[in-house]
Design a protein around this motif. Structure first.
Motif, PDB file in Angstrom:
ATOM      1  N   GLY A 166       0.763  -1.086   0.120  1.00  0.00           N
ATOM      2  CA  GLY A 166      -0.002  -0.029  -0.051  1.00  0.00           C
ATOM      3  C   GLY A 166       0.828   1.167   0.005  1.00  0.00           C
ATOM      4  N   GLY A 167       0.119   2.394  -0.043  1.00  0.00           N
ATOM      5  CA  GLY A 167       0.785   3.642   0.192  1.00  0.00           C
ATOM      6  C   GLY A 167       1.160   4.115  -1.287  1.00  0.00           C
ATOM      7  N   ILE A 168       1.338   5.571  -1.568  1.00  0.00           N
ATOM      8  CA  ILE A 168       1.666   5.876  -2.906  1.00  0.00           C
ATOM      9  C   ILE A 168       3.317   6.430  -2.979  1.00  0.00           C
ATOM     10  CG2 ILE A 168       1.068   7.592  -4.316  1.00  0.00           C
ATOM     11  CD1 ILE A 168      -1.706   7.890  -2.904  1.00  0.00           C
ATOM     12  N   GLU A 169       3.642   7.346  -2.346  1.00  0.00           N
ATOM     13  CA  GLU A 169       4.917   7.775  -3.055  1.00  0.00           C
ATOM     14  C   GLU A 169       6.271   6.989  -2.678  1.00  0.00           C
ATOM     15  OE1 GLU A 169       5.113  10.578  -5.074  1.00  0.00           O
ATOM     16  OE2 GLU A 169       2.955  10.782  -4.698  1.00  0.00           O
ATOM     17  N   LEU A 170       6.353   6.460  -1.438  1.00  0.00           N
ATOM     18  CA  LEU A 170       7.484   5.566  -1.293  1.00  0.00           C
ATOM     19  C   LEU A 170       7.273   4.262  -2.058  1.00  0.00           C
ATOM     20  CD1 LEU A 170       9.850   4.927   0.436  1.00  0.00           C
ATOM     21  CD2 LEU A 170       8.255   3.913   2.190  1.00  0.00           C
ATOM     22  N   THR A 171       6.116   3.811  -2.206  1.00  0.00           N
ATOM     23  CA  THR A 171       5.789   2.647  -3.069  1.00  0.00           C
ATOM     24  C   THR A 171       6.195   2.945  -4.480  1.00  0.00           C
ATOM     25  OG1 THR A 171       4.044   2.248  -1.472  1.00  0.00           O
ATOM     26  CG2 THR A 171       4.184   0.905  -3.648  1.00  0.00           C
ATOM     27  N   ARG A 172       5.818   4.010  -5.096  1.00  0.00           N
ATOM     28  CA  ARG A 172       6.323   4.437  -6.337  1.00  0.00           C
ATOM     29  C   ARG A 172       7.857   4.523  -6.444  1.00  0.00           C
ATOM     30  NH1 ARG A 172       7.813   9.585  -7.554  1.00  0.00           N
ATOM     31  NH2 ARG A 172       8.249  10.206  -9.678  1.00  0.00           N
ATOM     32  N   MET A 212      -1.800   3.225  -8.940  1.00  0.00           N
ATOM     33  CA  MET A 212      -2.263   2.986 -10.290  1.00  0.00           C
ATOM     34  C   MET A 212      -3.074   4.233 -10.905  1.00  0.00           C
ATOM     35  SD  MET A 212      -0.074   0.827 -11.247  1.00  0.00           S
ATOM     36  CE  MET A 212      -0.700   0.954 -12.968  1.00  0.00           C
ATOM     37  N   ALA A 213      -4.067   4.658 -10.067  1.00  0.00           N
ATOM     38  CA  ALA A 213      -4.904   5.785 -10.396  1.00  0.00           C
ATOM     39  C   ALA A 213      -4.060   7.045 -10.444  1.00  0.00           C
ATOM     40  CB  ALA A 213      -6.105   5.926  -9.542  1.00  0.00           C
ATOM     41  N   LEU A 214      -3.088   7.421  -9.837  1.00  0.00           N
ATOM     42  CA  LEU A 214      -2.552   8.554  -9.661  1.00  0.00           C
ATOM     43  C   LEU A 214      -0.986   8.438 -10.666  1.00  0.00           C
ATOM     44  CD1 LEU A 214      -2.544   9.446  -5.886  1.00  0.00           C
ATOM     45  CD2 LEU A 214      -3.759  10.577  -7.792  1.00  0.00           C
ATOM     46  N   HIS A 215      -0.460   7.325 -10.562  1.00  0.00           N
ATOM     47  CA  HIS A 215       0.915   7.419 -11.365  1.00  0.00           C
ATOM     48  C   HIS A 215       1.011   6.296 -12.136  1.00  0.00           C
ATOM     49  CE1 HIS A 215       2.502  10.472  -8.621  1.00  0.00           C
ATOM     50  NE2 HIS A 215       2.370   9.518  -7.579  1.00  0.00           N
ATOM     51  N   GLY A 216      -0.104   5.578 -12.634  1.00  0.00           N
ATOM     52  CA  GLY A 216      -0.018   4.232 -13.571  1.00  0.00           C
ATOM     53  C   GLY A 216       0.662   4.706 -14.782  1.00  0.00           C
ATOM     54  N   SER A 237     -12.907   7.120   5.667  1.00  0.00           N
ATOM     55  CA  SER A 237     -13.306   8.541   4.674  1.00  0.00           C
ATOM     56  C   SER A 237     -13.165   8.056   3.374  1.00  0.00           C
ATOM     57  CB  SER A 237     -12.451   9.605   5.271  1.00  0.00           C
ATOM     58  OG  SER A 237     -11.185   9.021   5.334  1.00  0.00           O
ATOM     59  N   SER A 238     -12.099   7.453   3.102  1.00  0.00           N
ATOM     60  CA  SER A 238     -11.625   6.939   1.631  1.00  0.00           C
ATOM     61  C   SER A 238     -12.824   6.323   0.976  1.00  0.00           C
ATOM     62  CB  SER A 238     -10.701   6.178   1.439  1.00  0.00           C
ATOM     63  OG  SER A 238     -10.199   6.090  -0.003  1.00  0.00           O
ATOM     64  N   ASP A 239     -13.585   5.423   1.948  1.00  0.00           N
ATOM     65  CA  ASP A 239     -14.644   4.655   1.102  1.00  0.00           C
ATOM     66  C   ASP A 239     -15.861   5.378   0.999  1.00  0.00           C
ATOM     67  OD1 ASP A 239     -13.182   2.123   0.792  1.00  0.00           O
ATOM     68  OD2 ASP A 239     -13.178   1.934   3.131  1.00  0.00           O
ATOM     69  N   VAL A 240     -16.343   5.997   2.257  1.00  0.00           N
ATOM     70  CA  VAL A 240     -17.611   6.686   2.381  1.00  0.00           C
ATOM     71  C   VAL A 240     -17.641   7.923   1.417  1.00  0.00           C
ATOM     72  CG1 VAL A 240     -18.154   5.478   4.153  1.00  0.00           C
ATOM     73  CG2 VAL A 240     -17.245   7.756   4.528  1.00  0.00           C
ATOM     74  N   SER A 241     -16.489   8.488   1.260  1.00  0.00           N
ATOM     75  CA  SER A 241     -16.568   9.638   0.409  1.00  0.00           C
ATOM     76  C   SER A 241     -16.721   9.424  -1.062  1.00  0.00           C
ATOM     77  CB  SER A 241     -15.175  10.578   0.687  1.00  0.00           C
ATOM     78  OG  SER A 241     -13.840   9.886   0.201  1.00  0.00           O
ATOM     79  N   GLY A 242     -16.277   8.312  -1.541  1.00  0.00           N
ATOM     80  CA  GLY A 242     -16.395   8.031  -2.774  1.00  0.00           C
ATOM     81  C   GLY A 242     -15.138   7.954  -3.589  1.00  0.00           C
ATOM     82  N   LEU A 243     -13.969   8.294  -2.737  1.00  0.00           N
ATOM     83  CA  LEU A 243     -12.542   8.246  -3.328  1.00  0.00           C
ATOM     84  C   LEU A 243     -12.139   6.925  -3.771  1.00  0.00           C
ATOM     85  CD1 LEU A 243     -10.084   9.876  -3.922  1.00  0.00           C
ATOM     86  CD2 LEU A 243      -9.286   9.913  -1.603  1.00  0.00           C
ATOM     87  N   ASP A 244     -12.100   6.078  -3.130  1.00  0.00           N
ATOM     88  CA  ASP A 244     -11.720   4.630  -3.215  1.00  0.00           C
ATOM     89  C   ASP A 244     -12.428   4.121  -4.685  1.00  0.00           C
ATOM     90  OD1 ASP A 244     -10.509   1.985  -2.415  1.00  0.00           O
ATOM     91  OD2 ASP A 244     -12.707   1.519  -3.042  1.00  0.00           O
ATOM     92  N   ALA A 245     -13.682   4.304  -4.691  1.00  0.00           N
ATOM     93  CA  ALA A 245     -14.470   3.934  -5.905  1.00  0.00           C
ATOM     94  C   ALA A 245     -13.960   4.699  -7.015  1.00  0.00           C
ATOM     95  CB  ALA A 245     -15.968   4.112  -5.814  1.00  0.00           C
ATOM     96  N   ALA A 246     -13.608   6.092  -6.839  1.00  0.00           N
ATOM     97  CA  ALA A 246     -13.170   7.248  -7.892  1.00  0.00           C
ATOM     98  C   ALA A 246     -11.765   6.553  -8.636  1.00  0.00           C
ATOM     99  CB  ALA A 246     -13.105   8.467  -7.357  1.00  0.00           C
ATOM    100  N   ARG A 247     -10.912   6.083  -7.727  1.00  0.00           N
ATOM    101  CA  ARG A 247      -9.794   5.845  -8.256  1.00  0.00           C
ATOM    102  C   ARG A 247      -9.774   4.426  -9.217  1.00  0.00           C
ATOM    103  NH1 ARG A 247      -6.854   6.905  -2.346  1.00  0.00           N
ATOM    104  NH2 ARG A 247      -5.890   8.961  -2.769  1.00  0.00           N
ATOM    105  N   LYS A 248     -10.871   3.378  -8.832  1.00  0.00           N
ATOM    106  CA  LYS A 248     -11.006   2.379  -9.485  1.00  0.00           C
ATOM    107  C   LYS A 248     -11.643   2.734 -10.918  1.00  0.00           C
ATOM    108  CE  LYS A 248     -11.381  -0.440  -5.238  1.00  0.00           C
ATOM    109  NZ  LYS A 248     -12.512  -0.992  -4.275  1.00  0.00           N
ATOM    110  N   MET A 249     -12.555   3.814 -10.745  1.00  0.00           N
ATOM    111  CA  MET A 249     -13.189   4.109 -12.083  1.00  0.00           C
ATOM    112  C   MET A 249     -12.130   4.646 -13.011  1.00  0.00           C
ATOM    113  SD  MET A 249     -16.204   2.791 -11.995  1.00  0.00           S
ATOM    114  CE  MET A 249     -16.637   3.356 -13.684  1.00  0.00           C
ATOM    115  N   ALA A 250     -11.305   5.527 -12.420  1.00  0.00           N
ATOM    116  CA  ALA A 250     -10.045   6.106 -13.370  1.00  0.00           C
ATOM    117  C   ALA A 250      -9.569   4.945 -14.061  1.00  0.00           C
ATOM    118  CB  ALA A 250      -9.157   6.883 -12.625  1.00  0.00           C
ATOM    119  N   ILE A 251      -9.281   4.031 -13.116  1.00  0.00           N
ATOM    120  CA  ILE A 251      -8.248   2.503 -14.034  1.00  0.00           C
ATOM    121  C   ILE A 251      -9.348   2.170 -14.947  1.00  0.00           C
ATOM    122  CG2 ILE A 251      -7.388   0.512 -13.403  1.00  0.00           C
ATOM    123  CD1 ILE A 251      -6.724   1.648 -10.796  1.00  0.00           C
TER     124      ILE A 251
END
Length: 433
Positions: A82-88, A109-113, A195-209
């Motif tokens: 998990g994580g973003i910048e270090l994982t990238r 993948m949604a941000l740096h794919g 918050s990531s789930d209920v705000s829709g952010l998690d789903a938005a990342r998946k839809m971008a992919i």
């Protein structure tokens, strides 16, 4: 004896433990698929002494990522930390060292794919990420391989198990949002911070992919219009049901000609729609193709073993390519430039619930406002409120452009006879019934 293929694992949490179990318990199946054993050589963890969900030799554990990223004997890296910048940074280093990547990291993948896929192509490496969307459901491979000859026009689905569990319980049991959220957390379907789930952010990342792959164009997370479930009330669900609908958090990506729309929002589906019957933590994605028509991918959207199954399936694809000497050849650059629809080009039906003064002519005036914008009504309910001076009007419109609908909402808010717009939602899926 045939030489084993060595892999490194970044992370050993819930999903990482599932990966270890599948690789250890399914060696005969994997041997049959790729013709040689798979050896887990090193696993990056944060704490070597921590109690694990899976039995593993402590000599395989390391706190040093370089023991995986720079080991010339490791052919592929599975990222489940998990994580973003270090994982990238880790994955870019692994690719620079000619290591193939399998990841379940939707956020990354949604941000740096595009950047990671470009690095993989430069280094003749594979980068697969089936598990990043909908857990164990093979939706990405279905789009890239199974439907590669078709032209996808629409993707619509439930891609977040937490919110689907919450809405299922609220709809079926009449439970309050906070009560169901606590239950979801106790059962492990929701994080301590949901918050990531209920705000829709998690789903938005998946839809971008999904939209990037389905439409062969680079869709960024910022292109996805997002609305979560925190404002949904018991009244909204009650009236939805009364009108023959079920409320779901829907990820939607549609294409008309060269222009696309991508969104995540609570939407009303007819009770007979296949997605309306997807309950609890399950996910499903409805795919519309010009040639194939309508197909649906359904299954568990999360969990240790379902997600690990998708990861190991990607690993098998990597290792088959390795045996054939064709790694890094499967990635295809986006075919089309991104063109997003404007509000005047987005069409849908809408549910709206408003409180108005209980006076003669109010409904007629509201009807006239909608008619001025060429919008009629499909369904109407008018009910009294406890405050006898006001009543509640619930409407489902005919199809309208988003531009016209937003203009109507602005005018309604300025009307003296309108106490307030209580809620409004998109209505989807009626065209298949």
């Amino acid at each position: 004896m045939v030489k084993a293929i060595s892999i490194g694992l970044l992370g050993l949490g819930t999903v990482g433990s599932g990966v270890v179990k599948i690789i250890e318990n399914h060696q005969d199946k994997l041997m049959h698929q790729i013709g040689c054993p798979i050896l887990i050589k090193k696993v990056l963890v944060k704490d070597i002494e921590k109690e694990r969900r899976v039995s593993i030799d402590e000599n395989l554990l390391t706190l040093n990522p370089s023991e995986i990223l720079e080991d010339p004997e490791i052919d592929a890296v599975i990222e489940v930390m998990g994580g973003i910048e270090l994982t990238r940074e880790y994955l870019l280093k692994a690719l620079a060292n000619n290591k193939h990547i399998v990841t379940a990291n939707k956020d990354l993948m949604a941000l740096h794919g595009p950047e990671l896929l470009a690095a993989a192509s430069r280094n003749n490496c594979d980068l697969f990420y089936e598990a990043s969307v909908a857990g164990g459901i093979p939706i990405l491979r279905g789009l890239v391989d199974g439907l590669s000859s078709d032209r996808i026009t629409k993707l619509m689905g439930i891609v977040n198990g937490t919110t689907n569990f919450i809405l299922t319980k609220m709809s079926k049991n009449g439970s309050a949002y906070e009560e169901v959220l606590r239950e979801a957390q106790e059962l492990g379907f929701a994080e301590a911070d949901p918050s990531s789930d209920v705000s829709g952010l998690d789903a938005a990342r998946k839809m971008a992919i999904l939209a990037t792959l389905g439409f062969s164009m680079n869709i960024d997370l910022a292109d996805v219009k997002v609305r979560g479930i925190t404002e949904i009330s018991e009244e909204d669900l009650k009236y939805s049901k009364k009108l023959g609908y079920t409320m779901k958090l829907i990820g939607l990506a549609s294409r008309d000609g060269d222009k696309v729309e991508v969104s995540v929002q609570p939407a009303l589906l007819p009770e007979g729609h296949p997605l309306a019957g997807v309950n609890n933590e399950y996910n499903a994605v409805y795919v519309y193709g010009e040639a194939v028509g309508e197909t649906m991918f359904y299954g568990p959207g999360a969990g240790s073993l379902p997600t690990a199954t998708a990861i190991v399936s990607d690993l098998v694809a990597v290792l088959k390519n390795l045996r054939l000497g064709v790694n890094g050849k499967s990635a295809v650059s986006p075919q089309f430039s991104k063109l997003l629809k404007k509000p005047a080009e987005i069409f849908a039906k809408y549910f709206i619930r408003i409180h108005v003064k209980d006076e003669v002519g109010v409904l007629a005036n509201i009807t006239l406002l909608f008619a001025e914008h060429g919008v009629g009504f499909d369904k109407i309910l008018q009910l009294p409120l406890k405050d006898k001076d006001y009543s509640e009007i619930v409407l489902v419109t005919h199809t309208a452009s988003l531009r016209d609908y937003e203009c109507i909402l602005q005018k309604l808010e300025s009307y003296e006879m309108v106490k307030g717009i209580e809620s409004t939602y998109r209505v989807e899926g009626e065209n298949i019934l």
